[in-house]
Design an enzyme around this catalytic site. Structure first.
Site, mmCIF file in Angstrom:
data_model
loop_
_atom_site.group_PDB
_atom_site.id
_atom_site.type_symbol
_atom_site.label_atom_id
_atom_site.label_comp_id
_atom_site.label_asym_id
_atom_site.label_seq_id
_atom_site.Cartn_x
_atom_site.Cartn_y
_atom_site.Cartn_z
ATOM 1 N N THR A 3 36.914 85.345 61.143
ATOM 2 C CA THR A 3 36.528 86.087 62.166
ATOM 3 C C THR A 3 35.959 85.306 63.470
ATOM 4 O O THR A 3 36.586 85.921 64.506
ATOM 5 C CB THR A 3 34.922 86.869 61.673
ATOM 6 O OG1 THR A 3 35.295 87.323 60.258
ATOM 7 C CG2 THR A 3 34.720 88.004 62.371
ATOM 8 N N VAL A 4 35.330 84.569 63.363
ATOM 9 C CA VAL A 4 34.866 83.823 64.727
ATOM 10 C C VAL A 4 36.137 82.865 65.172
ATOM 11 O O VAL A 4 36.306 83.005 66.140
ATOM 12 C CB VAL A 4 33.427 83.036 64.430
ATOM 13 C CG1 VAL A 4 33.252 82.370 65.857
ATOM 14 C CG2 VAL A 4 32.167 84.033 63.981
ATOM 15 N N LYS A 95 24.334 78.284 61.644
ATOM 16 C CA LYS A 95 22.692 78.224 61.658
ATOM 17 C C LYS A 95 22.279 77.652 60.459
ATOM 18 O O LYS A 95 21.266 77.124 60.511
ATOM 19 C CB LYS A 95 22.189 79.676 61.776
ATOM 20 C CG LYS A 95 22.292 80.554 60.477
ATOM 21 C CD LYS A 95 22.766 81.945 60.702
ATOM 22 C CE LYS A 95 23.451 82.393 59.502
ATOM 23 N NZ LYS A 95 24.109 83.768 59.736
ATOM 24 N N GLU A 119 25.026 77.044 70.384
ATOM 25 C CA GLU A 119 24.420 78.525 70.959
ATOM 26 C C GLU A 119 24.624 79.487 70.120
ATOM 27 O O GLU A 119 23.944 80.254 70.036
ATOM 28 C CB GLU A 119 25.028 78.807 72.215
ATOM 29 C CG GLU A 119 24.646 79.931 73.067
ATOM 30 C CD GLU A 119 23.176 80.047 73.423
ATOM 31 O OE1 GLU A 119 22.897 79.127 74.297
ATOM 32 O OE2 GLU A 119 22.518 80.554 72.761
ATOM 33 N N VAL A 122 22.344 81.172 66.799
ATOM 34 C CA VAL A 122 21.354 82.116 66.746
ATOM 35 C C VAL A 122 21.639 83.352 67.690
ATOM 36 O O VAL A 122 22.097 83.175 68.915
ATOM 37 C CB VAL A 122 20.158 81.435 67.548
ATOM 38 C CG1 VAL A 122 18.841 82.648 67.516
ATOM 39 C CG2 VAL A 122 19.564 80.372 66.594
ATOM 40 N N GLY A 124 24.332 85.231 67.808
ATOM 41 C CA GLY A 124 25.816 85.135 68.106
ATOM 42 C C GLY A 124 25.958 85.369 69.633
ATOM 43 O O GLY A 124 26.139 84.161 70.268
ATOM 44 N N ILE A 126 24.189 86.335 72.208
ATOM 45 C CA ILE A 126 23.357 85.922 73.302
ATOM 46 C C ILE A 126 23.069 84.839 73.592
ATOM 47 O O ILE A 126 22.771 83.770 72.903
ATOM 48 C CB ILE A 126 21.823 86.686 72.882
ATOM 49 C CG1 ILE A 126 21.906 88.145 72.354
ATOM 50 C CG2 ILE A 126 20.574 86.663 73.853
ATOM 51 C CD1 ILE A 126 20.722 88.821 71.699
ATOM 52 N N GLU A 180 26.730 91.475 54.135
ATOM 53 C CA GLU A 180 27.557 90.839 53.201
ATOM 54 C C GLU A 180 27.532 91.481 51.695
ATOM 55 O O GLU A 180 26.754 92.426 51.610
ATOM 56 C CB GLU A 180 26.874 89.434 52.823
ATOM 57 C CG GLU A 180 26.377 88.846 54.167
ATOM 58 C CD GLU A 180 27.729 87.916 55.042
ATOM 59 O OE1 GLU A 180 28.654 87.484 53.953
ATOM 60 O OE2 GLU A 180 27.541 87.824 55.902
ATOM 61 N N LYS A 195 17.128 81.147 61.551
ATOM 62 C CA LYS A 195 17.368 81.221 63.422
ATOM 63 C C LYS A 195 16.100 80.867 63.880
ATOM 64 O O LYS A 195 16.092 80.250 64.924
ATOM 65 C CB LYS A 195 17.895 82.639 63.456
ATOM 66 C CG LYS A 195 19.538 82.901 62.928
ATOM 67 C CD LYS A 195 19.845 84.266 63.080
ATOM 68 C CE LYS A 195 21.141 84.431 62.533
ATOM 69 N NZ LYS A 195 21.615 85.786 62.255
HETATM 70 N N1 HSE Z 1 24.219 88.137 58.641
HETATM 71 C C1 HSE Z 1 24.070 87.993 60.006
HETATM 72 C C2 HSE Z 1 23.364 89.401 60.578
HETATM 73 C C3 HSE Z 1 25.062 87.638 60.639
HETATM 74 O O1 HSE Z 1 23.483 90.251 59.698
HETATM 75 O O2 HSE Z 1 22.633 89.377 61.653
HETATM 76 C C4 HSE Z 1 24.844 86.788 61.861
HETATM 77 O O3 HSE Z 1 24.227 85.656 61.755
#
Ligand code: HSE
Length: 420
Positions: A3-4, A95, A119, A122, A124, A126, A180, A195
């Site tokens: 994804t990323v 993280k 960056e 924590v 994503g 921001i 998840e 985080k």
């Molecule tokens: N599982 C994380 C969330 C994804 O729900 O925020 C981002 O770290």
């Protein structure tokens, strides 16, 4: 290329002109490590860029920067240490890795004159780490509160706004792809704790370990709790709380009632936000997407830009500042909070006086009290909101409440935070 990773490739291609303008050279993707070469990818990439051999990247002398968005801890750490020892700068969105081994990795990076930027680890999209380290560099930060987990914020928002049960809201979050299939790390607060470890370490310039963070999740939060909160003017959020008083700090993650006028109370659905209080600046808040392909990739590619700017200036490996202070944690007598308590008691004369007597003995007064009869078993439900109490006194009060014969159960207990 998950994804990323796909987002990173897209942004590098789409924004090549802007990147070129900022850094004065093109960004070239040399290799992409994948597990399965034959797998269908979310976006098209030239087949010759893909490899399933990490060494083709780690030992390629032409590669300056390695971007890690594969997740995992032990193998990933070994890859990144190899990359740093080979003189490659690293961007990671990981993280778990940074919360557990950040200090060691940053040391290896600095020993080899390399940058290690993280960056995206924590909140994503921001740019919160850069804001703490650069934007607020001149201030002394005393408090950070974060909604740093999108899954739990989505679940609590649905429970609050649409009256969903915890189970229904979780299922919906899974169907929409926020949660998840095994949501334990999210719902039990571990993801947020990781985080907060990173935020507290940077914000307080003190090395905080994951074990220093007291963690509670949202799986026991009920609709009744949320409805009582509504009656009292509170919104339930999973809050990462980091506070400094003098030299000592505390860090925790717990479901928390925020007064409705607190800036974090209006952060809805899967969005993240970090509230930062600095002695000089006062209140600030940073809001945005905490996950997702392009938002997370934005932070990753911005780190890449930072590394390339440093490369051109010849200052890589010089920006990581080691913590200024030795670790100094508050003891329980120094941790203050207001509390919401929901207690089931035998409905009989004198019980209320016994309960209030325990609070008075520990010098804790009340801000609000509700008492409601419950039909079955001659039970009454008492809801109390306290003024500030130390954690030591709070623990003693809970113990002494259970010692009262008329107290059947402390059904729920939450920290309460009002707007400062
Ligand atoms: N599982 C994380 C969330 C994804 O729900 O925020 C981002 O770290």
């Amino acid at each position: 290329m998950g994804t990323v990773g796909s987002g990173v490739v897209q942004i590098i291609k789409k924004n090549q002109d802007k990147l070129m303008h900022q850094i004065g050279c093109p960004v070239v993707i040399k290799k992409i490590l994948v597990r399965d070469l034959s797998k269908q990818r979310p976006i098209e990439v030239e087949a010759e860029l893909l490899t399933d051999q990490a060494d083709e990247i780690l030992f390629d002398q032409e590669i300056d920067v390695v971007i890690e968005v594969m997740g995992g801890v032990q193998d990933t750490k070994d890859y990144l240490i190899t990359a740093l020892r080979q003189g490659k700068h690293v961007v990671t969105a990981n993280k778990d890795l940074m919360a557990l081994h950040g200090s060691e990795l940053l040391t290896v990076a600095s020993e080899h004159g390399c940058d290690l930027f993280y960056e995206a680890s924590v909140a994503g999209g921001i740019p919160i780490l850069r804001s703490l380290v650069d934007g607020l560099a001149s201030d002394r930060i005393t408090q950070m509160m974060g909604i740093v987990n999108g899954t739990t914020n989505y679940i609590l928002t649905k429970m609050t706004n649409e009256g969903r049960s915890y189970e229904e809201a979780l299922k919906e979050a899974q169907e929409l792809g926020f949660a998840e299939s095994d949501p334990t790390a999210d719902v039990e607060g571990l993801d947020a704790a990781r985080k907060m470890t990173i935020l507290a370490t940077l914000g307080f310039s003190m090395h905080i370990d994951l074990e220093d963070v007291a963690v509670a999740g949202i799986s026991h939060v009920t609709e009744e709790d949320i409805n009582y909160g509504k009656q009292l003017g509170y919104t339930m959020k999973l809050i990462g709380y980091a506070h400094r008083n003098g030299d000592n700090v505390e860090v925790s993650v717990a479901p928390t009632f925020l007064s409705n006028n607190h800036p974090l109370a209006s952060v809805q659905n899967e969005y993240n936000a970090v509230y930062v209080y600095g002695e000089s600046v006062g209140e600030t808040m940073f809001y945005g997407p905490g996950a997702g392909s392009l938002p997370t990739a934005t932070s990753v590619v911005s780190d890449l830009v930072g590394i390339i700017k440093n490369l051109r200036l010849g200052v890589n490996g010089k920006s990581a500042v080691s913590p200024q202070y030795p670790k100094s944690l508050k003891n329980d007598g120094e941790k203050y909070s207001k509390y919401f308590l929901r207690i089931h008691v035998q409905d009989e004369i004198g019980v209320f006086a016994d309960i209030t007597g325990i609070f008075a003995k520990h010098q804790v007064s009340f801000e609000k009290i509700l008492q409601l009869p419950i039909k079955k078993n001659e039970t009454s439900e008492i809801v109390l909101v306290t003024h500030q109490a130390s954690l030591t006194n709070y623990d003693r009060i809970i113990q002494e409440l259970y010692d009262l014969q008329a107290v059947k159960e402390v059904k729920s207990a939450y920290r309460v935070v009002r707007k400062s």
